[in-house]
Motif scaffolding. Structure first.
Motif: not given
Length: 203
Positions: A98-105, A115-128, A156-163
């Motif tokens: 996998w690879d990752s990119v920070v997307l922000d404002d 097509e055919g690739l898996g996609h996911a994201f984790v919100a790093l801020t409130e109300g993303a 690697d979500f860059r956040l602790p698992r409990p969050e």
């Protein structure tokens, strides 16, 4: 606009050029002609989606059957997310990576996911807020998921698992190995043949 291929084939990071003055900023976050020059065919847009997420929300890993699949062009219009592209194409030279990119404002980057690739994201801020253009409408019977907490993938979500906050659907999704053994994953051959057919249609 700068377009850079990620470490996963058929996925690209797009960085717009921002023009600012005392009124604010202006930028082009999507250009069909520049993307077409990069991927070899036009992105046939058929649906636009938007989601708002609390900090720590994980959405994905999602993918659709190929053909037709669902190519995505993703950006964050408010806040920040860490966006993941996961190669789930059986037989791909980067299968399971996998690879990752920070997307922000701030930088206003976007990611193109074929097509055919898996996609996911984790919100790093409130109300993303994530907005994405897709090449086909949502078809529930052709949509699938992989558990984003799969230890084999080790995102690697860059956040602790409990969050982290996941939907029951994503928690209950199969691991990559289970999806492969169950015949749910697209193949490298099928996806590359499909990309070739799209490119041929531009000739």
């Amino acid at each position: 606009m700068q377009i850079r291929q990620l470490s996963i084939p058929d996925a690209y990071e797009v960085t717009p050029i921002q023009r600012s003055d005392d009124r604010g900023i202006f930028f082009e976050w999507y250009r069909h002609d520049r993307l077409e020059q990069t991927i070899g065919h036009s992105l046939d847009l058929r649906q636009a989606n938007s989601s708002t997420s609390k900090k720590g929300v994980v959405r994905g890993i999602h993918f659709a059957d190929v053909p037709i699949g669902q190519a995505k062009y993703v950006t964050a219009t408010h806040g920040a997310v860490l966006d993941f592209v996961v190669d789930i194409r059986v037989g791909s030279p980067t299968f399971g990576l996998w690879d990752s990119v920070v997307l922000d404002d701030i930088d206003h980057r976007a990611v193109y996911i074929a097509e055919g690739l898996g996609h996911a994201f984790v919100a790093l801020t409130e109300g993303a807020v994530v907005t994405y253009l897709v090449s086909d409408v949502y078809r529930s019977e052709r949509e699938h998921g992989i558990n984003p907490l799969d230890e084999q993938l080790a995102l690697d979500f860059r956040l602790p698992r409990p969050e982290l906050i996941l939907s029951p659907k994503d928690v209950g999704a199969p691991s990559l190995a289970e999806a492969a053994s169950g015949g749910l994953l697209p193949s490298w051959q099928a996806t590359t043949d499909y990309y070739s057919s799209l490119n041929a249609g531009m000739a």
